[in-house]
Structures are given as structure tokens and as C-alpha cells.
Write a protein that holds these residues in place. Structure first.
Motif, PDB file in Angstrom:
ATOM      1  N   THR A   1      -9.629  -1.813 -11.704  1.00  0.00           N
ATOM      2  CA  THR A   1      -8.517  -1.001 -12.210  1.00  0.00           C
ATOM      3  C   THR A   1      -7.878  -1.648 -13.432  1.00  0.00           C
ATOM      4  OG1 THR A   1      -7.064  -2.094 -10.595  1.00  0.00           O
ATOM      5  CG2 THR A   1      -8.022   0.027  -9.950  1.00  0.00           C
ATOM      6  N   SER A   2      -7.851  -2.984 -13.460  1.00  0.00           N
ATOM      7  CA  SER A   2      -7.309  -3.665 -14.645  1.00  0.00           C
ATOM      8  C   SER A   2      -8.188  -3.416 -15.870  1.00  0.00           C
ATOM      9  CB  SER A   2      -7.199  -5.162 -14.357  1.00  0.00           C
ATOM     10  OG  SER A   2      -6.762  -5.863 -15.515  1.00  0.00           O
ATOM     11  N   ASP A   3      -9.514  -3.495 -15.684  1.00  0.00           N
ATOM     12  CA  ASP A   3     -10.412  -3.236 -16.814  1.00  0.00           C
ATOM     13  C   ASP A   3     -10.313  -1.793 -17.267  1.00  0.00           C
ATOM     14  OD1 ASP A   3     -11.240  -5.836 -16.750  1.00  0.00           O
ATOM     15  OD2 ASP A   3     -13.080  -5.437 -15.609  1.00  0.00           O
TER      16      ASP A   3
ATOM     17  N   ASP B   1      -1.379   0.202   1.609  1.00  0.00           N
ATOM     18  CA  ASP B   1      -0.293  -0.455   0.882  1.00  0.00           C
ATOM     19  C   ASP B   1      -0.831  -1.373  -0.216  1.00  0.00           C
ATOM     20  OD1 ASP B   1       1.514   0.817   2.549  1.00  0.00           O
ATOM     21  OD2 ASP B   1       1.527  -0.833   4.004  1.00  0.00           O
ATOM     22  N   ASP B   2      -1.923  -2.071   0.073  1.00  0.00           N
ATOM     23  CA  ASP B   2      -2.496  -2.967  -0.944  1.00  0.00           C
ATOM     24  C   ASP B   2      -3.013  -2.176  -2.135  1.00  0.00           C
ATOM     25  OD1 ASP B   2      -1.928  -5.058   0.736  1.00  0.00           O
ATOM     26  OD2 ASP B   2      -3.952  -5.207   1.574  1.00  0.00           O
ATOM     27  N   VAL B   3      -3.674  -1.051  -1.880  1.00  0.00           N
ATOM     28  CA  VAL B   3      -4.194  -0.223  -2.970  1.00  0.00           C
ATOM     29  C   VAL B   3      -3.059   0.313  -3.838  1.00  0.00           C
ATOM     30  CG1 VAL B   3      -5.371   1.959  -3.456  1.00  0.00           C
ATOM     31  CG2 VAL B   3      -6.345   0.359  -1.817  1.00  0.00           C
ATOM     32  N   ARG B   4      -2.009   0.824  -3.197  1.00  0.00           N
ATOM     33  CA  ARG B   4      -0.859   1.326  -3.960  1.00  0.00           C
ATOM     34  C   ARG B   4      -0.228   0.237  -4.806  1.00  0.00           C
ATOM     35  NH1 ARG B   4       1.753   5.992  -2.387  1.00  0.00           N
ATOM     36  NH2 ARG B   4       3.096   5.462  -4.167  1.00  0.00           N
ATOM     37  N   ALA B   5      -0.123  -0.961  -4.250  1.00  0.00           N
ATOM     38  CA  ALA B   5       0.481  -2.064  -5.002  1.00  0.00           C
ATOM     39  C   ALA B   5      -0.347  -2.424  -6.230  1.00  0.00           C
ATOM     40  CB  ALA B   5       0.637  -3.274  -4.076  1.00  0.00           C
ATOM     41  N   VAL B   6      -1.682  -2.470  -6.076  1.00  0.00           N
ATOM     42  CA  VAL B   6      -2.556  -2.807  -7.218  1.00  0.00           C
ATOM     43  C   VAL B   6      -2.501  -1.720  -8.286  1.00  0.00           C
ATOM     44  CG1 VAL B   6      -4.946  -3.170  -7.905  1.00  0.00           C
ATOM     45  CG2 VAL B   6      -4.060  -4.271  -5.853  1.00  0.00           C
ATOM     46  N   LEU B   7      -2.521  -0.457  -7.883  1.00  0.00           N
ATOM     47  CA  LEU B   7      -2.451   0.638  -8.856  1.00  0.00           C
ATOM     48  C   LEU B   7      -1.151   0.587  -9.654  1.00  0.00           C
ATOM     49  CD1 LEU B   7      -3.889   3.609  -6.734  1.00  0.00           C
ATOM     50  CD2 LEU B   7      -5.016   2.425  -8.625  1.00  0.00           C
ATOM     51  N   ASN B   8      -0.039   0.309  -8.954  1.00  0.00           N
ATOM     52  CA  ASN B   8       1.242   0.216  -9.656  1.00  0.00           C
ATOM     53  C   ASN B   8       1.279  -0.986 -10.581  1.00  0.00           C
ATOM     54  OD1 ASN B   8       2.182   2.506  -8.334  1.00  0.00           O
ATOM     55  ND2 ASN B   8       3.044   1.322  -6.623  1.00  0.00           N
ATOM     56  N   LYS B   9       0.701  -2.096 -10.138  1.00  0.00           N
ATOM     57  CA  LYS B   9       0.712  -3.302 -10.968  1.00  0.00           C
ATOM     58  C   LYS B   9      -0.088  -3.105 -12.249  1.00  0.00           C
ATOM     59  CE  LYS B   9      -2.049  -6.644 -10.302  1.00  0.00           C
ATOM     60  NZ  LYS B   9      -2.853  -7.786  -9.810  1.00  0.00           N
ATOM     61  N   ASN B  10      -1.256  -2.480 -12.131  1.00  0.00           N
ATOM     62  CA  ASN B  10      -2.136  -2.310 -13.297  1.00  0.00           C
ATOM     63  C   ASN B  10      -1.871  -1.011 -14.050  1.00  0.00           C
ATOM     64  OD1 ASN B  10      -3.458  -4.721 -12.687  1.00  0.00           O
ATOM     65  ND2 ASN B  10      -4.952  -3.692 -11.345  1.00  0.00           N
ATOM     66  N   ARG B  11      -0.929  -0.204 -13.554  1.00  0.00           N
ATOM     67  CA  ARG B  11      -0.571   1.061 -14.198  1.00  0.00           C
ATOM     68  C   ARG B  11      -1.812   1.922 -14.417  1.00  0.00           C
ATOM     69  NH1 ARG B  11       3.865  -0.879 -18.800  1.00  0.00           N
ATOM     70  NH2 ARG B  11       5.317  -1.843 -17.300  1.00  0.00           N
ATOM     71  N   CYS B  12      -2.568   2.044 -13.366  1.00  0.00           N
ATOM     72  CA  CYS B  12      -3.827   2.778 -13.425  1.00  0.00           C
ATOM     73  C   CYS B  12      -3.653   4.138 -12.784  1.00  0.00           C
ATOM     74  CB  CYS B  12      -4.920   1.975 -12.734  1.00  0.00           C
ATOM     75  SG  CYS B  12      -6.538   2.784 -12.755  1.00  0.00           S
ATOM     76  N   ASP B  13      -4.252   5.171 -13.435  1.00  0.00           N
ATOM     77  CA  ASP B  13      -4.204   6.520 -12.900  1.00  0.00           C
ATOM     78  C   ASP B  13      -5.142   6.608 -11.695  1.00  0.00           C
ATOM     79  OD1 ASP B  13      -4.022   9.167 -12.355  1.00  0.00           O
ATOM     80  OD2 ASP B  13      -4.927   9.855 -14.236  1.00  0.00           O
TER      81      ASP B  13
END
Length: 968
Positions: free
Chosen positions: A784-786, A817-829
Motif C-alpha cells: 500500500t505504501s508503494d 483493525d490492522d488493515v484499517r490502521a495501515v490504510l489510514n497511515k499510508n493514505r491508500c484508497d
């Protein structure tokens, strides 16, 4: 001329006789009383009971006619008496007296208001005024003398006089009527007055004394005893007529007071019995029963106002019932060594004696004049004896008394509460007694275990008899110490009970043991529990086989013996193939039954010197000692494999199982039991790795493989910490125009020493450890970061990233919860991220998978079903789970059969009907790509469209393929 009787004269005499006969007949049938036989009185007669000679006439009119007793001249006269009151009920009493002395006699007629004798138990006569007046056949009405408790009339009889007396009665009952010489009557009254005064004084002092003791001591039994004493005092005050000296009491009021005091006495006895014996401590229901009893007696106080006779009858019955119940309770508690009950025995026996005398009195069988005051004095004596008993308890123990119990009572209650049985051996008489009788616990007849100690020996277990006899002999020889012994006794049903005796000897004056007293308890359940715990600690609960620790100990013992013998053990490690799938499909209960059935089969193959154990889960261990020849050992291993392969029937289903068997023989004398088991398991793992259903002999090279696996796991853990892992991305193209539509993220590990390690090598290691969650979240975070970085560099491109999901992640409750946190952190759609998972992952826990996938779907993520067309390929998953995409496995795409096109077209058509996208993996040629596109397949992924490349290479590729997106 002789005298002759004229006819007229004869007629006159006949007429007179006729009139007399008619008068007599009229008196007989017309309400006129018969003439009486007079009671003869002399000067020496000081007291005569006239009750038996007095005739009672009930329900007559206000005018009462009676024939007198024949006078001195023999003539019977007739008198008529009229009642002195208007509401007279027509009750009369008639008696006659004859003075046979030669002088005038003065006497008094006495009719007591109340007499306990013959007063009856039910609806008793509680007393009332008896005589309103007495009319003699000669002279005037008799003079009434003042008296509070009797009707007293004075009479004077002339010498030779015969007088008939007609008494006007207030009630139809006349308990007693006495003729007294005045001085004798006065002396008798004075004597009874003195006796009553003494009894009243003792009762009053006793009630006050017990009340003071209650205030000073405060124990619960003292107020109950004081209440009983006050009840006795109140009863005596009414019975002895003392109440009328204090207040003005009519005859009717006296009946109410008498009934009330009898109710008070009955209630006081109930309260004392309950409180003194502490019945609530023995059973809670006794407290409820006593409370209900007391409340019922309390209601009788109200009944006494309206109908004193009913209240008195019930109170007398309650008193008798309380005494009966009390003797039963005292006997029961006394046999249980309750000292309060034992000390109450004398007082309660006196109560029973008093109750028996009272019963004889009220039923008229005991008619002595002194019985009524004697019973009153007996009540005081009972309370006095009870008071002494209570004071003995109240002041027992001195400074050591700290509460409601004496030391003896506390020990008795503790022994009863513990449920232990008292064991008493009278050594001198050689007699054993158990309380309660332990024979009943063993199913024997009562008293079977009582008597000489030698009677116990035949029922003891044969292994315990000598030890039991020796223990007692040692105790008698040393004359000190204590007996603490456990042994088994055979019950009537043939089963043995474990008993434990704990006793101490009692020495006599000569220093010899005269008794041995203690407790004996049944410890069968405790011994069975200990044996079960020991068995469970060393054996498997399901199959009953030895566990891993016992297996290891036995193998070590065999190895120690093998140093001095020619025995060479062979160890087999047996693992059931696909047992987890059977467990998941049929349930845990079915899996357990299968293991039990397999255990029975394997046991049939063993000989006595062989050992079978369950090492854990679906793994068995076997120590083969019966065979040493390698060929026979191999044959035995094949027999084990074939025994497991025999089909099993469960729930009308046939289950076929196989086993992976590792085999190792002990050749190295330096090798330990643990090392031998490890080698067998390494061989078993190799057999399972090769596909299972085979016997794999151990080879030393397996140790290197096992150590490499452990080393690789350790290196993988360090790789995560050192960030040696990376992602590469393989393009996914749109088949309609060959344009890039997305990428699948694939993990790579660049090992410092081993170079690139294949995911097929380290991913299974991570799944078998706790590293898979870290790897999964690393891949999701990096991908998601890439993707976000690519969007920033090239613009909002219509591409997506597919990320693989493992089974451990799918079962992790924190995945969402982990998936939501990573998506919010990386600002990924999230709409540009696809999570890929295989059918096998969904099958492991379908319900859990559905819940997790629905939550991921709600978060906006896309879901893809990977490797479709392999495994079970259950079409129900397509409707049960929220998948967006189907990825057709390369095995189906590359299928060389003629039916390949039909299968691919069917899958693609089905997916499009379900509004799903289709990705084909493993496309080998452009012709295949064109054909799939014509079938309606959306995307393709293979090395034909590009190999997996790094993130920077992807960025350059995107800039080349979409040069105008950033500018736009």
C-alpha cells in the motif's frame, strides 16, 4: 257388735292409694324428682365427698319439684323450688343429709369453681361458678360464705334430722361437692394456702433469677429458660387463685386467663427446646417448623378470648406433642454425643412423668384432691431442674468459654459436621464399636463390624491384613504414639472400600493400653481421585496409552538394559495423514473415536514386550522389542501401515486413512532415548513430506535437514528485524488492449549467506510459527505504501495491487483493525487494493472466514479467490463469500485436454453472470491470451506479460506507459 269397715271407707282408702300411685307416676314422668337416699352424718365425719350421691338434673324448668328423702317418720314429702335468676337454664342438683348423731352438727358445703381432675383433654372444663343457691327441704335457704375459688354454703343439722337439699346450678357440670366440718375446712384451706405461697415464691424467684442471668450472661438459652419460668409462674398464679388477689377477676374472665397461661406454657416449652438444643444448627427446616409452631400458638391467644376451651385443648395437645418430639430429638442428638442433649435427659424425663400424671388427672383416672397442687409444684420443680442445667452450660468453661458452645459441645458438633465415624476399641475386652455403625456404609447388617477386632480381619484385603495386624501390635507393644493407618475392607457387594483410622491409645493406671479411640473415615473417593490423577499424569486420557513422558522413560530404561543384553529396540513414529481434515469435516468426536479404533488395531499387533504410546495429537510412538531382524522389523512396519489403511465406518460413511511412519533402530550406544525419538520423528516428517502413506527408515542426513529448518526459522526472524525482506510486483494486464491494470505483490528474501530464498521454502516455515502475521502485515504495509508513492509520482492511475492473505491472518481477530490502521497511515484508497486468498484457506474455517471477509469488504477492499479450479472448487463459496474476482489457476489454463476450452468458457461465463472479474494465470502464448479475451476473460497474469520486478522498476514502467497522466 263387731267393727266393720263401711263400703265408703274402703272406697276412700282405695282412692288414697290410687292418688299416691298417680302422684308417683307423675313425679316419674312429669318432671318431679325421685326421693333420695340420705347420706348419714355423724360427729366424727369431718369431710365427706357428696359428688357420687348428688343427682344432677339438666334442662328442667325454672320451677323444680322433688320428692324429699323419707324423714324420721318415714313420710316422703314433695317440695318445689324456683330459680333465683331470670335466665336460669334449668340445671339442678339434689342431695340429702341425715344427722344420725344425738347433737346438732354445723357443716359447710363446698363446690370448687375449677378442678383439674376429669377436666378432659379436648374442650376442657376451665371452671366457673357452680352453685347459685341451695334450698333445704326444711328451713330457709343456706347462707353463702365468701370464697374466691369455690361456692361455700353453711348448714346446720339438728339431731335426727333428714333434710333434702336442692342446689340451683350455674352450669350443668358439677366437678365436685364436699361436706366439710368448718374447722377442718379452714385448716385444709390454710394448709393449701401455705403450700401455694411457697411454690409461688420459688417460681417467682426462679423466673426473676433466670431473667437476671440473661441480662448478665447474655447467652441465647437463658432468655428461653426465663420465658418458660415466667410461663410456669403465670400458670400457677391462675391455678392457685393468686391472680384474683391482685386484680378483680370474674369466673368467665378466669377461664380466659387460664387458657392464655396454658398457651403461654406450651409456647415457652417449644421456644426453650429449640433454643437450648440449637436445632437451627442441625437443620434449617427445623427452624422453619419451630417458627410455624410458635406462630400457631401465638394465634391461640386470640382464640382464647372467644373460645377458651378450644385454645386450652390445643395448648394441652401442643405441650404433649412438644414433650414427645423433644424426647426423640434428645435421643437422636444424645447418640451423636451432643452434650446439651445428654444433660437435658433428667429434666425431660421429669417432664414426661409430669405429663403422664397430668394425663391421668384430666382423664379422671387420678382423682386425689392433692394432685392438682402437686402438678403445679411439679412444674416449678421442672423449671428448677432446667435452670440448673442451663446454668451449668452458661458458666461452663470459665474464661475459656467464648460463645454459645462449651468445649465438649464444640467437639461434638465438629465431629458430627465432619461426617467422621468414631472408632472405639476396648482393648481389655477386645471389643470394637463404631458410631455411627460403619457396617451400614458397607452394606452389611447392623453391628456386623462390632465385636472382637479379629472379626475385621476376614473382610480386610489380603494384602492389608498382615500390615493391619502388625500396626496394632506395635502400638500395644510401645504403649504410646498414635494410630494412623489406611487399609481396604470388602463391602457386601464385593467391592473394596479404603478406610483410614486415626486414633490415640488411652493408658490405664498400670501403664497398659486399655482403649484406643479415634475416627475412621471412608477415603475411597480420595484414593480413586489420586489414582486417576496419577494415571492421567502418565497416560493419555482418550486412548489410555502411555504419554510421551512415560514412553521416553521406558525407552531410556530399555536402553540402559540393552548395554548388558543383546536387545536392540526399534522406535517407530507414526503420524496419521490428513487426520486434521477428517477432524474438521466430521467433528472432534468423530476424530476421537477414530483414534480409539486405531489404538485397538495397533495393540493387536503388539507382543507383551512391545510398548505403544500416544505422543500427541494424531502421532503415536512404538517401541519394538519383539523383533530384531531388519527384514522382520520392516514387515512389522508394513503391517502397522496396512492396519491403519483398513477402512473405518463412522456415521454410515467409509473413512480411509494412511500413515507416515518413521523408523529408527538403536545402534549407537551413546545415543539417548530423546535422541532416538527425535530421529524417528525426523524420518516420519520426511515420509510425510514425500506425500505420506509410506515407511521411511531414518538416515543421518535427515538431521541436517531438520537443523537447516530450525536455522532458517531463526534467520527469518532476524530478517524481519533487519528488513531483509522485500516485495516484487508482477504485472496484471487487461486482455482486451494489453494495458497494465494492476500488479500482484510477491515477497522475496535475500539471505546474506544463502542468497535468494524461495517463498515456497520460507512461507511454510513462517506459517508453522508465529512469524506469518508479521510477514503478512509487512507485505500489506509495503504494497500500500508503494501504491501510494506510485500515485503521487504518476498521478491517479487506474491500477490496483493484489496482496496475498494467509490462513493465520484470516483467523486473526485483529486483522480488520490492522488493515484499517495501515490504510489510514499510508493514505491508500482501499478500492485499489485486492486481497487474494485460496479455497483451502476458506475451507479451514468457513464461518470465521465469512465474517472477516465481510468486514474487509465493508472497509472498501476488493477480494479475489485465488487458484480457482484446484482443490474442491465449491461453487457455493462464490455466493457465500463476497468475492469480486476469480483467478483461474494456471493448471486449468494450461490443461492440454480437449475439454479445456469448455471448462474455461464455463468458468468465465459463470463469473460474468455473477458480476465478477476473471484473471487467468499462467498464459503461455499470445494465442491463448486472444482466445481467453474472446471468451470474456478480463485480465491475464504470467511471464508472458512480464516478470516480477521491484518497486522502482514499476515506477519507471508506469511513467513510460502513462506519460501524460501526471501532467493531466
Amino acid at each position: 257388735m263387731p267393727l266393720t269397715r263401711s263400703p265408703f271407707a274402703w272406697s276412700a282408702s282405695k282412692l288414697a292409694a290410687f292418688l299416691i300411685a298417680l302422684t308417683t307416676l307423675f313425679c316419674t314422668f312429669g318432671g318431679i324428682a325421685h326421693a333420695l337416699e340420705p347420706v348419714k352424718i355423724s360427729r366424727e365425719d369431718t369431710a365427706l365427698d357428696l359428688t357420687a350421691t348428688t343427682e344432677i338434673y339438666s334442662g328442667r324448668s325454672e320451677a323444680f319439684q322433688v320428692s324429699t328423702a323419707p324423714g324420721a317418720d318415714g313420710i316422703v314429702r314433695r317440695i318445689e323450688v324456683r330459680s333465683s335468676t331470670e335466665n336460669h337454664q334449668g340445671d339442678w342438683a339434689v342431695f340429702a343429709l341425715a344427722n344420725v348423731s344425738g347433737e346438732q352438727l354445723d357443716r359447710v358445703i363446698v363446690a370448687p369453681h375449677f378442678r383439674l381432675v376429669n377436666s378432659k383433654l379436648f374442650w376442657p372444663d376451665l371452671g366457673s361458678q357452680r352453685m347459685l343457691s341451695i334450698t333445704p327441704s326444711e328451713g330457709f335457704a343456706l347462707e353463702r360464705l365468701p370464697s374466691d375459688d369455690s361456692d361455700v354454703f353453711q348448714i346446720t343439722l339438728n339431731p335426727g334430722a333428714v333434710i333434702t337439699f336442692v342446689a340451683e346450678l350455674a352450669t350443668p357440670e358439677l366437678p365436685q361437692i364436699y361436706l366439710w366440718q368448718p374447722d377442718a375446712y379452714k385448716d385444709t384451706v390454710n394448709a393449701f394456702t401455705l403450700y401455694r405461697g411457697i411454690v409461688l415464691g420459688i417460681a417467682g424467684l426462679l423466673a426473676v433469677f433466670l431473667t437476671i442471668l440473661f441480662v448478665v450472661k447474655g447467652t441465647s438459652m437463658l432468655p428461653a429458660t426465663a420465658a418458660l419460668a415466667w410461663a410456669v409462674l403465670a400458670y400457677i398464679c391462675v391455678d392457685f387463685g393468686f391472680l384474683s388477689k391482685l386484680i378483680s377477676v370474674t369466673a368467665g374472665d378466669e377461664r380466659i386467663w387460664r387458657a392464655g397461661t396454658e398457651v403461654f406454657l406450651a409456647a415457652g416449652l417449644v421456644i426453650f427446646l429449640f433454643t437450648y438444643l440449637n436445632l437451627n444448627r442441625w437443620h434449617q427446616h427445623l427452624g422453619y417448623a419451630t417458627l410455624a409452631w410458635i406462630l400457631g400458638l401465638g394465634l391461640l391467644f386470640g382464640v382464647a378470648v372467644y373460645d377458651p376451651a378450644i385454645a386450652s385443648g390445643i395448648a394441652r395437645l401442643s405441650f404433649a406433642l412438644t414433650a414427645t418430639v423433644g424426647i426423640v430429638l434428645i435421643a437422636y442428638l444424645g447418640f451423636n454425643r451432643y452434650d446439651r442433649a445428654i444433660l437435658l435427659v433428667p429434666a425431660w424425663l421429669l417432664i414426661l412423668v409430669w405429663l403422664f400424671g397430668a394425663w391421668l388427672t384430666v382423664t379422671g383416672q387420678l382423682a386425689n384432691d392433692i394432685v392438682q397442687p402437686a402438678l403445679g409444684g411439679g412444674l416449678v420443680l421442672i423449671v428448677l431442674l432446667i435452670g440448673f442445667t442451663v446454668m451449668q452450660h452458661a458458666f461452663a468453661g470459665g474464661a475459656y468459654q467464648q460463645g454459645l458452645f462449651s468445649d465438649l459441645e464444640r467437639q461434638s458438633l465438629a465431629l458430627t459436621g465432619s461426617g467422621d465415624t468414631v472408632w472405639d476399641w476396648d482393648v481389655a475386652r477386645d471389643r470394637v464399636v463404631t458410631i455411627p455403625d460403619i457396617s451400614l456404609q458397607l452394606g452389611l447388617s447392623m453391628g456386623s463390624m462390632h465385636g472382637p477386632l479379629r472379626n475385621w480381619l476376614p473382610r480386610l484385603h489380603p494384602d492389608d491384613r498382615d500390615r493391619f495386624r502388625a500396626t496394632l501390635d506395635v502400638l500395644l507393644e510401645h504403649r504410646r504414639g498414635k494410630l494412623n493407618h489406611e487399609f481396604r475392607v470388602r463391602a457386601e457387594d464385593g467391592h473394596y472400600h479404603w478406610l483410614s483410622i486415626r486414633a490415640r491409645p488411652v493408658l490405664g493406671a498400670n501403664g497398659e493400653i486399655i482403649r484406643c479411640v479415634g475416627t475412621i473415615i471412608d477415603i475411597t473417593e480420595q484414593r480413586n481421585s489420586v489414582e486417576r490423577l496419577l494415571h492421567n499424569a502418565l497416560h493419555d486420557n482418550l486412548t489410555g496409552l502411555p504419554n510421551r513422558q512415560v514412553f521416553l522413560d521406558r525407552l531410556q530404561a530399555i536402553l540402559l538394559m540393552a548395554d548388558t543384553t543383546t536387545a536392540r529396540p526399534t522406535v517407530l513414529a507414526i503420524d496419521i495423514d490428513r487426520y486434521k481434515q477428517v477432524n474438521d469435516l466430521l467433528g472432534i468426536a468423530a476424530g476421537d473415536n477414530i483414534l480409539i479404533a486405531l489404538t485397538r488395531r495397533l495393540r493387536r499387533l503388539l507382543r507383551p514386550q512391545d510398548t505403544l504410546a500416544r505422543l500427541g495429537g494424531d502421532q503415536f510412538g512404538l517401541i519394538l522389542m519383539s523383533e530384531r531382524d531388519p527384514a522382520k522389523v520392516a514387515d512389522f512396519a508394513d503391517a502397522v501401515s496396512k492396519a491403519i489403511m483398513v477402512p473405518l465406518n463412522y456415521g454410515n460413511r467409509e473413512i480411509n486413512l494412511t500413515a507416515s511412519i518413521g523408523l529408527v533402530s538403536w545402534l549407537d550406544q551413546e545415543q539417548s532415548a530423546a535422541g532416538l525419538i527425535d530421529d524417528a520423528e525426523l524420518a516420519m516428517f520426511r515420509a510425510k513430506k514425500e506425500g505420506g502413506n509410506r515407511v521411511e527408515p531414518f538416515r543421518p542426513a535427515f538431521r541436517t535437514s531438520g537443523s537447516d529448518r530450525m536455522q532458517l526459522e531463526a534467520d527469518l526472524k532476524r530478517a524481519i528485524e533487519r528488513k531483509e525482506l522485500s516485495l516484487v510486483y508482477q504485472p496484471i494486464v487487461r486482455l482486451s488492449d494489453a494495458e497494465i491494470a494492476g500488479f500482484e505483490a510477491l515477497m522475496r528474501w535475500d539471505h546474506p549467506k544463502r542468497g535468494n530464498v524461495s517463498p515456497t521454502e520460507f512461507i511454510p516455515i513462517a506459517e508453522n510459527s508465529d512469524l506469518i502475521n508479521q510477514l503478512g502485515m509487512f507485505a500489506f504495509d509495503k504494497a500500500t505504501s508503494d501504491l501510494t508513492e506510485w500515485q503521487i509520482q504518476t498521478g491517479d492511475l487506474p491500477i490496483f495491487v493484489s496482496i496475498n492473505l494467509s490462513s493465520a491472518q484470516l483467523l486473526n481477530n485483529e486483522l480488520y483493525d490492522d488493515v484499517r490502521a495501515v490504510l489510514n497511515k499510508n493514505r491508500c484508497d482501499p478500492a485499489k487494493v485486492k486481497m487474494e486468498l485460496t479455497e483451502s484457506l476458506v475451507m479451514e474455517n468457513p464461518e470465521q472466514a465469512r465474517l472477516v471477509l465481510e468486514k474487509l469488504k465493508e472497509a472498501g477492499l476488493k477480494l479475489a479467490l485465488d487458484d480457482f479450479g484446484t482443490g474442491h472448487s465449491s461453487l457455493s463459496y462464490l455466493t457465500r463469500f463476497p468475492f469480486d474476482t476469480i483467478k483461474i489457476d494456471k493448471a486449468l489454463v494450461r490443461d492440454p485436454s480437449d475439454k479445456r476450452g469448455i471448462l474455461l468458457r464455463s468458468v468465465i461465463t459463470m463469473a460474468r453472470e455473477l458480476d465478477m472479474q476473471v484473471v487467468a494465470e499462467g498464459i503461455e502464448s499470445e494465442e491463448d491470451a486472444i482466445q481467453l479475451s474472446q471468451m470474456g476473460c478480463d485480465y491475464g497474469q504470467s511471464f508472458l506479460f512480464g516478470p516480477p520486478i521491484g518497486s522502482e522498476s514499476i515506477l519507471r514502467l508506469l511513467k513510460e506507459r502513462f506519460p501524460l497522466m501526471k501532467r493531466a
